[in-house]
Write a protein that holds these residues in place. Structure first.
Motif, PDB file in Angstrom:
ATOM      1  N   THR A 149      -6.707  -5.157   6.392  1.00  0.00           N
ATOM      2  CA  THR A 149      -5.287  -5.028   6.675  1.00  0.00           C
ATOM      3  C   THR A 149      -4.988  -3.870   7.624  1.00  0.00           C
ATOM      4  O   THR A 149      -5.855  -3.020   7.874  1.00  0.00           O
ATOM      5  CB  THR A 149      -4.488  -4.875   5.356  1.00  0.00           C
ATOM      6  N   VAL A 150      -3.789  -3.835   8.135  1.00  0.00           N
ATOM      7  CA  VAL A 150      -3.340  -2.744   8.990  1.00  0.00           C
ATOM      8  C   VAL A 150      -3.574  -1.423   8.259  1.00  0.00           C
ATOM      9  O   VAL A 150      -3.219  -1.271   7.096  1.00  0.00           O
ATOM     10  CB  VAL A 150      -1.831  -2.915   9.311  1.00  0.00           C
ATOM     11  N   GLY A 151      -4.239  -0.486   8.918  1.00  0.00           N
ATOM     12  CA  GLY A 151      -4.469   0.818   8.315  1.00  0.00           C
ATOM     13  C   GLY A 151      -5.684   0.913   7.409  1.00  0.00           C
ATOM     14  O   GLY A 151      -5.901   1.940   6.771  1.00  0.00           O
ATOM     15  N   ALA A 152      -6.511  -0.125   7.365  1.00  0.00           N
ATOM     16  CA  ALA A 152      -7.683  -0.090   6.479  1.00  0.00           C
ATOM     17  C   ALA A 152      -8.785   0.822   7.002  1.00  0.00           C
ATOM     18  O   ALA A 152      -9.608   1.309   6.234  1.00  0.00           O
ATOM     19  CB  ALA A 152      -8.232  -1.502   6.274  1.00  0.00           C
ATOM     20  N   LEU A 169      -1.538   3.901   3.581  1.00  0.00           N
ATOM     21  CA  LEU A 169      -0.436   4.770   4.027  1.00  0.00           C
ATOM     22  C   LEU A 169      -0.966   6.067   4.625  1.00  0.00           C
ATOM     23  O   LEU A 169      -0.453   6.547   5.652  1.00  0.00           O
ATOM     24  CB  LEU A 169       0.512   5.054   2.868  1.00  0.00           C
ATOM     25  N   GLU A 170      -1.991   6.642   4.021  1.00  0.00           N
ATOM     26  CA  GLU A 170      -2.588   7.871   4.555  1.00  0.00           C
ATOM     27  C   GLU A 170      -3.168   7.630   5.947  1.00  0.00           C
ATOM     28  O   GLU A 170      -2.988   8.441   6.858  1.00  0.00           O
ATOM     29  CB  GLU A 170      -3.679   8.383   3.611  1.00  0.00           C
ATOM     30  N   LEU A 179       7.835   1.784   8.807  1.00  0.00           N
ATOM     31  CA  LEU A 179       7.307   0.724   7.949  1.00  0.00           C
ATOM     32  C   LEU A 179       7.447   1.141   6.491  1.00  0.00           C
ATOM     33  O   LEU A 179       7.151   2.271   6.120  1.00  0.00           O
ATOM     34  CB  LEU A 179       5.837   0.453   8.277  1.00  0.00           C
ATOM     35  N   ASP A 180       7.898   0.212   5.652  1.00  0.00           N
ATOM     36  CA  ASP A 180       8.114   0.583   4.256  1.00  0.00           C
ATOM     37  C   ASP A 180       6.952   0.137   3.368  1.00  0.00           C
ATOM     38  O   ASP A 180       6.047  -0.575   3.792  1.00  0.00           O
ATOM     39  CB  ASP A 180       9.446   0.026   3.739  1.00  0.00           C
ATOM     40  N   LEU A 181       6.995   0.584   2.134  1.00  0.00           N
ATOM     41  CA  LEU A 181       5.938   0.317   1.171  1.00  0.00           C
ATOM     42  C   LEU A 181       5.765  -1.174   0.917  1.00  0.00           C
ATOM     43  O   LEU A 181       4.642  -1.663   0.762  1.00  0.00           O
ATOM     44  CB  LEU A 181       6.246   1.053  -0.137  1.00  0.00           C
ATOM     45  N   MET A 182       6.867  -1.920   0.894  1.00  0.00           N
ATOM     46  CA  MET A 182       6.774  -3.357   0.630  1.00  0.00           C
ATOM     47  C   MET A 182       6.009  -4.072   1.739  1.00  0.00           C
ATOM     48  O   MET A 182       5.261  -5.022   1.476  1.00  0.00           O
ATOM     49  CB  MET A 182       8.169  -3.964   0.466  1.00  0.00           C
ATOM     50  N   TYR A 183       6.177  -3.631   2.991  1.00  0.00           N
ATOM     51  CA  TYR A 183       5.423  -4.216   4.106  1.00  0.00           C
ATOM     52  C   TYR A 183       3.927  -4.072   3.839  1.00  0.00           C
ATOM     53  O   TYR A 183       3.159  -5.038   3.936  1.00  0.00           O
ATOM     54  CB  TYR A 183       5.801  -3.519   5.410  1.00  0.00           C
ATOM     55  N   VAL A 184       3.504  -2.855   3.509  1.00  0.00           N
ATOM     56  CA  VAL A 184       2.087  -2.588   3.270  1.00  0.00           C
ATOM     57  C   VAL A 184       1.590  -3.395   2.072  1.00  0.00           C
ATOM     58  O   VAL A 184       0.526  -4.020   2.124  1.00  0.00           O
ATOM     59  CB  VAL A 184       1.857  -1.076   3.056  1.00  0.00           C
ATOM     60  N   TYR A 185       2.354  -3.414   0.995  1.00  0.00           N
ATOM     61  CA  TYR A 185       1.958  -4.114  -0.228  1.00  0.00           C
ATOM     62  C   TYR A 185       1.833  -5.622   0.011  1.00  0.00           C
ATOM     63  O   TYR A 185       0.843  -6.248  -0.375  1.00  0.00           O
ATOM     64  CB  TYR A 185       2.969  -3.835  -1.342  1.00  0.00           C
ATOM     65  N   GLU A 186       2.840  -6.223   0.637  1.00  0.00           N
ATOM     66  CA  GLU A 186       2.837  -7.674   0.833  1.00  0.00           C
ATOM     67  C   GLU A 186       1.771  -8.106   1.834  1.00  0.00           C
ATOM     68  O   GLU A 186       1.125  -9.144   1.659  1.00  0.00           O
ATOM     69  CB  GLU A 186       4.229  -8.136   1.267  1.00  0.00           C
TER      70      GLU A 186
END
Length: 197
Positions: A9-12, A138-139, A152-159
């Motif tokens: 995912t994005v940011g992995a 997120l980090e 970008l919010d937490l829900m974007y990252v989670y979903e």
């Protein structure tokens, strides 16, 4: 030439992993990097996803061809790395479909285009899937300092991570190594051995 896709995912941590592997293999390896900075719609996309998602997604597919070093006739390297598997782009497109930023017709066009092009591209020999927690994602995103990602919010990252976790199950088990990126420590030798097998 052996083809390896670094997925996640994005940011992995795909780009960081790519850098370490290129450093290890040196001239034996070539690569294609996703390069969001070369997508002319990237800032507009994050500012207005409903208006610009289709443009941005088509461009990400097109960027595989502006420097097709992955074609055997264009490279004499033994290994070639993709910083994101080609069909992985459809995971993000599906997220945007579910968010209402793509119509079903737009998603269908992207899917047909991606699958058609993928059929013409070389088969991926090995997949390295980078798995990590929401906190790690997120980090990583904060550390890379891309302005367009600031909102970008937490829900974007989670979903998005949830969709990636489902997509991961479609990868061939015998050709996939899952690497846990939490804590920033992993066994590079294990990854190199997996690639060399």
């Amino acid at each position: 030439m052996k083809y390896i896709a670094i997925c996640g995912t994005v940011g992995a941590g795909k780009t960081t992993m790519l850098g370490k592997l290129l450093q290890h293999f040196g001239p034996r390896a070539g690569f294609h990097e996703e390069r969001p900075q070369d997508n002319p719609f990237i800032c507009e996309y994050y500012a207005d996803t409903k208006r610009w998602t289709f443009h941005a997604q088509v461009t990400f597919l097109a960027l595989y061809f502006d420097d097709p070093a992955w074609r055997p006739e264009n490279s004499d390297t033994e290994l070639f790395f993709f910083d994101r598997c080609f069909l992985e782009n459809l995971v993000i497109a599906r997220y945007r479909l579910e968010q209402g930023d793509l119509t079903q017709a737009e998603f269908d066009v992207l899917e047909k285009l991606a699958q058609g092009i993928d059929a013409l591209m070389p088969k991926i020999d090995k997949f390295i899937y980078l798995d990590c927690s929401i906190q790690t994602i997120l980090e990583h995103m904060r550390a890379r300092g891309r302005e367009y990602e600031d909102n970008l919010d937490l829900m974007y990252v989670y979903e998005l991570k949830s969709l990636y976790d489902k997509w991961r199950l479609t990868l061939p088990e015998d050709r996939t190594l899952t690497v846990n990126m939490d804590g920033g420590e992993y066994d590079l030798d294990e990854i190199v051995q997996f690639i060399e097998q």
